[in-house]
Design an enzyme around this catalytic site. Structure first.
Site, mmCIF file in Angstrom:
data_model
loop_
_atom_site.group_PDB
_atom_site.id
_atom_site.type_symbol
_atom_site.label_atom_id
_atom_site.label_comp_id
_atom_site.label_asym_id
_atom_site.label_seq_id
_atom_site.Cartn_x
_atom_site.Cartn_y
_atom_site.Cartn_z
ATOM 1 N N SER A 117 0.834 -1.200 0.000
ATOM 2 C CA SER A 117 0.000 0.000 0.000
ATOM 3 C C SER A 117 0.865 1.245 0.000
ATOM 4 C CB SER A 117 -0.889 0.001 1.253
ATOM 5 O OG SER A 117 -1.512 1.258 1.438
ATOM 6 N N TYR A 177 -3.401 -1.684 9.290
ATOM 7 C CA TYR A 177 -3.251 -2.119 7.904
ATOM 8 C C TYR A 177 -1.853 -1.790 7.375
ATOM 9 C CZ TYR A 177 -4.163 -2.280 2.846
ATOM 10 O OH TYR A 177 -4.108 -2.546 1.494
#
Length: 254
Positions: A146, A159
């Site tokens: 990410s 996350y």
């Protein structure tokens, strides 16, 4: 069993980014095995789409939050390779499956933390380990990360920290699996308009508009901005790319 036709395994391949990755890989001439958790109908529809362009495809159920299911999945994968693809090994492992929540750091519970740990790190670690015996030499591992490992986005502490671990792990995959000719790389998307994280971007025009202003290209990403990059990394043209983090974010926060 000899395997001349390249086969890709895409986790979380029934929807969103994974669906586009699987179809892009098929368009490049690869056969594809996708996994799904609950979206069996969508997974089977994608299998038919891939078969319609002349490639083989199959869908298997896999819940990365159920860590004890990994051995059963590997057994199913092995059987599927033999019965449906007439081989005993595959070539490309795309660790794409994931889930998202936007949770302020002070509100994260141990239960939420453990779910993210299982899905985004522990199961990826051991699924890859258990897959190596079933991969051909010269294979490829693509791990999804990410943009939020490079820039902080409030609510993404769990996350993004798990994805940061994946980025470090990918370097170790590259180092320790190099003797088998297997490369390992990270693809790190920026904000993408899919149903990920309860369609947080798609369902919130104000957020979408703000994120679009952060990119020099003036928009958020779409699924087809990512799939082709994964397919490229599984091509012969990318054989010398190894141990790299490739951010595919339109230059957000550049």
């Amino acid at each position: 069993m000899e395997n001349k036709q390249k086969i890709a395994v895409v986790t979380g391949g029934s929807r969103g980014l994974g669906k586009n990755m699987a179809f892009s890989l098929a368009q490049k001439g690869n056969d594809v095995i996708i996994t799904y958790v609950n979206s069996k109908t969508e997974a089977e529809a994608l299998v038919k789409e891939i078969e319609a362009i002349g490639r083989k495809a199959y869908a298997l159920q896999l819940d990365l939050n159920n860590f004890k299911s990994l051995d059963g999945f590997i057994s199913s994968l092995s059987s599927t390779l033999k019965e449906k693809f007439k081989t005993d090994k595959f070539d490309f492992l795309i660790n794409n499956a994931g889930m998202g929540k936007t949770i302020p750091f002070e509100q994260v519970t141990e239960e939420i933390f453990d779910e993210f740990l299982n899905v985004h790190y522990k199961s990826v670690y051991f699924l890859t380990q258990k897959s190596i015996a079933h991969m051909n030499e010269g294979g490829r591992i693509i791990n999804l990360s990410s943009g939020t490992t490079r820039f902080a986005n409030p609510g993404y502490s769990v996350y993004a920290s798990m994805k940061g671990a994946i980025e470090t792990l990918t370097k170790y995959f590259a180092k320790e699996l190099g003797a088998k000719g297997i490369t390992a790389n990270v693809v790190a998307p920026g904000p993408i308009e899919t149903d990920f994280n309860n369609a947080a971007i798609r369902s919130n025009p104000q957020m979408k508009g703000f994120l679009a202003t952060l990119s020099p290209l003036g928009r958020v990403g779409q699924a087809d901005d990512i799939g082709g990059v994964v397919a490229f990394l599984c091509s012969e043209d990318a054989k010398w790319i190894n141990g790299q983090r490739i951010e595919v974010s339109g230059g957000i926060n550049v």
